[in-house]
Design a protein around this motif. Sequence first.
Motif, short mmCIF file in Angstrom:
data_model
loop_
_atom_site.label_atom_id
_atom_site.label_comp_id
_atom_site.label_asym_id
_atom_site.label_seq_id
_atom_site.Cartn_x
_atom_site.Cartn_y
_atom_site.Cartn_z
N ASN A 230 6.63 2.24 -5.43
CA ASN A 230 5.41 1.66 -5.98
C ASN A 230 4.72 0.72 -5.00
O ASN A 230 3.49 0.66 -4.95
N VAL A 234 0.92 1.17 -3.61
CA VAL A 234 -0.06 0.08 -3.55
C VAL A 234 -0.66 0.00 -2.16
O VAL A 234 -1.88 -0.13 -1.98
N LEU A 268 3.10 -2.22 -9.61
CA LEU A 268 1.77 -1.65 -9.82
C LEU A 268 0.91 -2.59 -10.66
O LEU A 268 -0.26 -2.83 -10.34
N THR A 273 -2.92 -1.78 -9.73
CA THR A 273 -3.00 -0.34 -9.52
C THR A 273 -2.80 0.34 -10.86
O THR A 273 -1.71 0.24 -11.45
N TYR A 275 -1.92 2.79 -13.91
CA TYR A 275 -0.93 3.85 -14.06
C TYR A 275 -0.68 4.11 -15.54
O TYR A 275 -1.12 3.35 -16.41
#
Length: 489
Positions: A230, A234, A268, A273, A275
């Motif tokens: 992860n 990123v 995340l 980010t 998800y």
Amino acid sequence: MKSIKIIGAAGASIALLAGAGVQAASAASPTCSALDDPIYQVVNPKVGSSLLTPWAGEVTKAAKHGFTADRGVVFYGSTVKAAGLVGVHRLYNAKTQDFLFSISSTEIGSAVSAKGYVDQGTSFYVSPTGATGCRVGMPRLVKGTQHRVATLTGESATMTKAGWTLEGVRFYVATKGADPAAPETPAPTPTPTPTPSSPAASAGPFQFAVVPDTQLEVLKAGDARMKARNQWLVNQKVAFVAQTGDLVNWDTDAHEQYDRAKVGMGVLTANQTPYTVAVGNHDSMATGVGGSARPGKTWELVRDTRTLNHYFSAEDFGNVAGAFEPGKIDNVYATYQAGGKKFMVLTLEFAPRKAAVAWARSVVASHPDHNVIISTHFYLNGNNTISTSNGGYGDASGKYVFDNLVSQYPNIKMVFSGHVGYAAKARVDTGKAGNKVYSFLTTFHEGTTNPVRMLSVDTTKGTVSSTIYAPFDNKTWHAYDQTVAVDFV
């Protein structure tokens, strides 16, 4: 809300949530936006009565008591009080197996005192008037001891010819267009919220990632693979990450695997980010300690996702614009903008309930300008064919999902799944509009590294290139490298 029970055939009970008593309508007129909760209907073909409920999980339970004709989402009401709305009381007569839905306190009192009904409280809220174009009247009919709210186009006329008596419109709800929606064409969801822009929102190429089954990455304390993947994603500035299920292997009283997954996926969240996580069988109570199926009805246990929903929420995911069930991540859709286009990641539960598929239809239909990517745990078999079973869990097969969702909308571009097999290049199917749909199997179950399928998207060229890479040890799987042509909307 308080917990009550409905009494089904032979005295069996089904737990559900309901509100308090009848609510008087305020002077304010309800807006269309207040009526935004899906209401489901199931019919008992034997006696003719029907059940209306805002709780999708009750649809499956009701089938045990003869209510087997699932019509999906038939209109939109509200599960909370709002200005101008009144509560619809649900009454049940165990002797006749009839449900009666009413907003009249006089009728409710008479049904309870003289006709053997039990008042189960407010089920949902509606408008008592049809003053604006967004609201449509729901007529009620009676035949002998049975009542039914007519929710299908032309249903009142058909039922009248069959001996039912029209009692008139009893309340007003929100639907799409002038007529109530038919079960195979659910009413679209309300106008979507603006689609967020990602770091890759410009017209240039961008990447999104699909993470396969990670259940072996959380078995031991100190396993760094999930967190490392992860952090690498990123650093790549991916537009979105879709994890396709089996985030953990099993649950325990200490929830240690979820604790590790929360830390790993938290990278995340901390870096904003966006998800989503699809529900795998191992993320539910269907799987016991050791990873084998628990004794009992796995198709019911797979819907018990309380621990997953305790650890993860839509707020953790980011960009979630709607959910099938409020407060749950089992079925959600998230939107983002990248490459100068609008995208949606639609996440479906394991072998989804038909009501969840109907909800997904309404979501896709109301976002025709979005390129839709579906993420679900089980869709393809290990040999890259579309599944025709529920895999021993859940409800609908992959074939049902294809026939009733994937093939129906030309803006559905890709489907990602795991669960079985290892990996494969894209399977190509054709939708009813002649459009191509690409389905990717990415499972792996790697015990020592951390693969991720990277999708490089060029909306100008109309291409998506797929590679599989493990940042933990710089491993690649070039056998699955592929570039496909996609007609983006």
